[in-house]
Design a protein around this motif. Structure first.
Motif, PDB file in Angstrom:
ATOM      1  N   HIS A   5       0.855  -0.885   0.204  1.00 15.85           N
ATOM      2  CA  HIS A   5      -0.270   0.282   0.314  1.00 15.85           C
ATOM      3  C   HIS A   5       0.899   1.276   0.147  1.00 15.85           C
ATOM      4  O   HIS A   5       0.740   2.165   0.970  1.00 15.85           O
ATOM      5  CB  HIS A   5      -0.815   0.175   0.696  1.00 15.85           C
ATOM      6  N   PRO A   6       1.566   1.548  -1.035  1.00 11.70           N
ATOM      7  CA  PRO A   6       2.546   2.261  -0.886  1.00 11.70           C
ATOM      8  C   PRO A   6       2.050   3.955  -1.099  1.00 11.70           C
ATOM      9  O   PRO A   6       2.327   5.082  -1.182  1.00 11.70           O
ATOM     10  CB  PRO A   6       3.822   2.260  -1.993  1.00 11.70           C
ATOM     11  N   ASP A  11      -2.827  10.120  -0.934  1.00 12.12           N
ATOM     12  CA  ASP A  11      -1.584  10.558  -1.956  1.00 12.12           C
ATOM     13  C   ASP A  11      -1.465  11.100  -2.571  1.00 12.12           C
ATOM     14  O   ASP A  11      -1.341  12.094  -3.563  1.00 12.12           O
ATOM     15  CB  ASP A  11      -0.364   9.210  -2.209  1.00 12.12           C
ATOM     16  N   ILE A  12      -2.820  10.977  -3.143  1.00  8.86           N
ATOM     17  CA  ILE A  12      -3.518  11.147  -5.129  1.00  8.86           C
ATOM     18  C   ILE A  12      -4.090  12.543  -5.118  1.00  8.86           C
ATOM     19  O   ILE A  12      -3.949  12.937  -5.260  1.00  8.86           O
ATOM     20  CB  ILE A  12      -3.957  10.285  -5.364  1.00  8.86           C
ATOM     21  N   GLN A  13      -4.610  13.070  -4.045  1.00 10.00           N
ATOM     22  CA  GLN A  13      -5.225  13.502  -3.170  1.00 10.00           C
ATOM     23  C   GLN A  13      -4.297  15.157  -2.701  1.00 10.00           C
ATOM     24  O   GLN A  13      -4.739  16.229  -3.296  1.00 10.00           O
ATOM     25  CB  GLN A  13      -6.399  13.905  -2.718  1.00 10.00           C
ATOM     26  N   ALA A  15      -1.186  14.971  -4.355  1.00  4.89           N
ATOM     27  CA  ALA A  15      -0.273  15.617  -5.535  1.00  4.89           C
ATOM     28  C   ALA A  15      -1.616  16.712  -6.329  1.00  4.89           C
ATOM     29  O   ALA A  15      -1.011  17.619  -6.822  1.00  4.89           O
ATOM     30  CB  ALA A  15      -0.233  13.929  -6.377  1.00  4.89           C
ATOM     31  N   GLN A  16      -2.258  16.261  -5.999  1.00  8.90           N
ATOM     32  CA  GLN A  16      -3.408  17.156  -7.166  1.00  8.90           C
ATOM     33  C   GLN A  16      -3.876  18.187  -6.696  1.00  8.90           C
ATOM     34  O   GLN A  16      -3.817  19.250  -7.408  1.00  8.90           O
ATOM     35  CB  GLN A  16      -5.270  16.803  -6.708  1.00  8.90           C
ATOM     36  N   GLN A  17      -3.344  18.279  -5.044  1.00  9.40           N
ATOM     37  CA  GLN A  17      -3.290  19.714  -4.674  1.00  9.40           C
ATOM     38  C   GLN A  17      -2.302  20.463  -5.023  1.00  9.40           C
ATOM     39  O   GLN A  17      -1.721  21.820  -5.357  1.00  9.40           O
ATOM     40  CB  GLN A  17      -3.141  20.104  -2.803  1.00  9.40           C
ATOM     41  N   ARG A  18      -0.535  19.663  -4.804  1.00 11.75           N
ATOM     42  CA  ARG A  18       0.714  19.678  -5.538  1.00 11.75           C
ATOM     43  C   ARG A  18       0.986  20.409  -6.794  1.00 11.75           C
ATOM     44  O   ARG A  18       0.910  21.573  -7.115  1.00 11.75           O
ATOM     45  CB  ARG A  18       1.434  19.198  -5.215  1.00 11.75           C
ATOM     46  N   ILE A 157       3.771   7.424  -8.920  1.00 18.16           N
ATOM     47  CA  ILE A 157       2.545   7.035  -9.374  1.00 18.16           C
ATOM     48  C   ILE A 157       1.109   8.150  -8.397  1.00 18.16           C
ATOM     49  O   ILE A 157       0.195   8.539  -9.463  1.00 18.16           O
ATOM     50  CB  ILE A 157       2.295   5.788  -8.955  1.00 18.16           C
ATOM     51  N   ALA A 158       1.499   7.849  -7.665  1.00 22.95           N
ATOM     52  CA  ALA A 158       0.578   9.095  -6.867  1.00 22.95           C
ATOM     53  C   ALA A 158       0.442  10.273  -8.292  1.00 22.95           C
ATOM     54  O   ALA A 158      -0.735  11.257  -7.767  1.00 22.95           O
ATOM     55  CB  ALA A 158       1.052   9.762  -5.810  1.00 22.95           C
TER      56      ALA A 158
END
Length: 322
Positions: A5-6, A11-13, A15-18, A157-158
């Motif tokens: 579960h890396p 993590d993806i949300q 990344a979306q903010q970033r 990946i994120a």
């Protein structure tokens, strides 16, 4: 961080903010002709309109933005057939991080030129004679650079997963999501994102028949490889899924299929002619699966990731006249 579960939806949300205000929010296109032909509702997520012309910018920027100040100052290195290299180069330029890109000497000229234009040092190697991972690891070690691989990295990946996150946020629940697969970074991230929001959604990965290592890995549950595939889909010539992406593909992806070289060329031509978008061979893999009836899903709402549009026009023109 658990081995299996890396990467999470959190993590993806994050990344979306970033990436907000930095990566493009790419358009979603529909086509009456495609819907009629497939007897379904198809939504094309067009990452060929992303910065550097491919989804890769998402993961590259997300990874580089999280480096320590010392790592940023020292610089990063990656290996890539082109799109990830361009993405790292631009992300490095935006974040003031020196970048070195190891690329095969037969990578499309347009990708080599673009990578250098973003200020990266490009080191070319012969695919037939050199192991790119070995070369990259040695150079990174010698130069004290942080290695950012093209797909087998949680932050990469994120970042790639934000592609599907954006798509479902825009069009709502899908029955099926088709994603091209090379090293597995895009499909792993997209499957995690899409299934977190809509658990019943099915995710299918698409590879060239000439580079079917991920499909064989999926069905045998054992990591399979392919060596120097000559598919025209250069972004899918990766030797295998990664140590991180392989378990994620097994966990989150529902099926894997392959498409022929002829199908790739026909789909490119169709999308250029009918949707008026420039797409590269790797970029049309997912579209080829639905347009060539490799996957049929009548009456369903289908998301299709168009992964990139970096074509060498001099080479592509030859395909259309053969």
């Amino acid at each position: 961080m658990s081995q299996f579960h890396p990467v999470s939806i959190n993590d993806i949300q994050a990344a979306q903010q970033r990436l907000s205000g930095i990566a493009h929010h790419t358009p979603v296109l529909t086509s009456r002709i495609v819907n009629d032909r497939t007897q379904s509702q198809v939504f094309f997520k067009c990452e060929n309109f992303q910065r550097t012309g491919a989804f890769k910018f998402r993961g590259a920027y997300n990874a580089l933005a999280q480096l320590s100040p010392a790592q940023k100052q020292q610089g990063v290195l990656t290996f890539s057939s082109g799109n990830h290299g361009q993405a790292i180069a631009l992300a490095g330029q935006l974040l003031h991080i020196p970048t070195t890109i190891v690329m095969p000497d037969d990578a499309p000229g347009v990708k080599q030129t673009a990578t250098r234009s973003y200020g990266a040092e490009v080191i070319l190697y012969n695919r037939q004679q050199t192991n790119r991972e070995e070369l990259a690891h040695n150079l990174a070690s010698d130069r004290h650079l942080t290695l950012i691989p093209p797909y087998d990295h949680p932050h990469v990946i994120a970042g790639q997963g934000t592609t599907a996150l954006e798509l479902v946020q825009e069009v709502g629940e899908l029955d099926l999501l088709l994603v091209c697969c090379g090293g597995g970074g895009l499909i792993a991230g997209c499957a995690i994102a899409a299934k977190a929001l809509f658990p019943n959604l099915r995710v299918i990965g698409v590879e060239p028949t000439l580079a079917d290592d991920a499909t064989r890995s999926f069905y045998t549950k054992t990591l399979q490889t392919v060596t120097n595939s000559d598919t025209i889909a250069d972004g899918a010539r990766t030797p295998s899924l990664g140590q991180i992406t392989f378990p994620l593909v097994l966990q989150y992806v529902d099926d894997m299929v392959t498409v022929s070289e002829a199908a790739i060329i026909r789909t490119m031509f169709f999308l250029w002619e009918r949707l008026k978008i420039v797409v590269e061979p790797t970029g049309v893999l997912a579209a080829a699966a639905i347009l060539e009836n490799v996957v049929t899903a009548p009456g369903m709402k289908i998301g299709v990731i168009i992964s990139g549009g970096n074509v060498d026009l001099t080479q592509i023109a030859k395909l259309f006249t053969e």
